[in-house]
Write a protein that holds these residues in place. Structure first.
Motif, mmCIF file in Angstrom:
data_model
loop_
_atom_site.group_PDB
_atom_site.id
_atom_site.type_symbol
_atom_site.label_atom_id
_atom_site.label_comp_id
_atom_site.label_asym_id
_atom_site.label_seq_id
_atom_site.Cartn_x
_atom_site.Cartn_y
_atom_site.Cartn_z
ATOM 1 N N LEU A 122 14.931 40.642 -42.259
ATOM 2 C CA LEU A 122 16.265 41.237 -42.323
ATOM 3 C C LEU A 122 16.308 42.345 -41.281
ATOM 4 O O LEU A 122 15.420 43.199 -41.237
ATOM 5 N N SER A 123 17.319 42.294 -40.416
ATOM 6 C CA SER A 123 17.489 43.368 -39.444
ATOM 7 C C SER A 123 18.952 43.793 -39.439
ATOM 8 O O SER A 123 19.833 43.045 -39.852
ATOM 9 N N VAL A 124 19.182 45.022 -38.982
ATOM 10 C CA VAL A 124 20.536 45.568 -38.914
ATOM 11 C C VAL A 124 20.745 46.121 -37.507
ATOM 12 O O VAL A 124 20.017 47.014 -37.075
ATOM 13 N N LYS A 125 21.723 45.563 -36.808
ATOM 14 C CA LYS A 125 22.099 46.072 -35.484
ATOM 15 C C LYS A 125 23.352 46.922 -35.682
ATOM 16 O O LYS A 125 24.246 46.536 -36.434
ATOM 17 N N THR A 126 23.408 48.062 -35.014
ATOM 18 C CA THR A 126 24.562 48.947 -35.198
ATOM 19 C C THR A 126 25.304 49.190 -33.891
ATOM 20 O O THR A 126 24.709 49.171 -32.814
ATOM 21 N N GLU A 127 26.606 49.402 -34.028
ATOM 22 C CA GLU A 127 27.449 49.852 -32.932
ATOM 23 C C GLU A 127 28.211 51.065 -33.449
ATOM 24 O O GLU A 127 28.757 51.024 -34.557
ATOM 25 N N VAL A 128 28.234 52.123 -32.651
ATOM 26 C CA VAL A 128 28.826 53.383 -33.090
ATOM 27 C C VAL A 128 29.912 53.809 -32.114
ATOM 28 O O VAL A 128 29.733 53.718 -30.894
ATOM 29 N N LYS A 129 31.029 54.279 -32.653
ATOM 30 C CA LYS A 129 32.073 54.895 -31.839
ATOM 31 C C LYS A 129 32.179 56.352 -32.251
ATOM 32 O O LYS A 129 32.120 56.670 -33.440
ATOM 33 N N ARG A 130 32.339 57.218 -31.236
ATOM 34 C CA ARG A 130 32.460 58.649 -31.489
ATOM 35 C C ARG A 130 33.719 59.164 -30.799
ATOM 36 O O ARG A 130 34.143 58.614 -29.784
ATOM 37 N N ASN A 131 34.297 60.230 -31.337
ATOM 38 C CA ASN A 131 35.508 60.804 -30.771
ATOM 39 C C ASN A 131 35.166 62.130 -30.087
ATOM 40 O O ASN A 131 34.922 63.136 -30.757
ATOM 41 N N PRO A 132 35.179 62.152 -28.749
ATOM 42 C CA PRO A 132 34.827 63.382 -28.029
ATOM 43 C C PRO A 132 35.834 64.516 -28.242
ATOM 44 O O PRO A 132 35.498 65.677 -28.046
#
Length: 128
Positions: A62-72
């Motif tokens: 089991l693996s988890v890939k993440t994508e993150v968005k941030r608000n500058p």
């Protein structure tokens, strides 16, 4: 937990597993947003694994890939987190995995802690 300022920058904490170094400069420790994302992803993955095991399903990996968005414009806060679960096992059915992911969401303390301030989406794939 207690965090102590390090002379070279950042903070450190002594934990049962070892020393944790945290800093806004990733050459001096884990960045706080990395720890936040890791907490949600690993907690979600761990709870999902337990749910699948309770259903007597054999999970090889089991693996988890993440994508993150941030608000500058808002102190660079994390606004969106997408987690993609890759589940390896035999005889896994989409319906069972989807219901298991629902249970994992409801029972993961980290997910529940941030769900009202971060938009969290999930996807998965089953590999055999």
């Amino acid at each position: 937990m207690k965090f102590i300022l390090k002379q070279e920058g950042g903070f450190k904490s002594e934990l049962p597993y070892g020393e944790l170094h945290v800093s806004g400069d990733e050459t001096k420790g884990f960045r706080p947003f990395q720890l936040l994302v890791a907490s949600v992803a690993v907690c979600s993955g761990g709870v999902l694994q337990k749910v699948l095991e309770k259903k007597r399903l054999e999970i090889e990996d089991l693996s988890v890939k993440t994508e993150v968005k941030r608000n500058p414009d808002e102190a660079n806060r994390v606004t969106d987190l997408h987690m993609h679960f890759v589940i390896k096992g035999q005889d896994l059915k989409n319906e069972v995995v989807e219901k298991s992911m629902e249970l994992a969401r409801k029972n993961c303390p980290m997910y529940q802690s941030v769900k009202d301030s971060i938009k969290i989406t999930e996807s998965y794939e089953i590999v055999s």
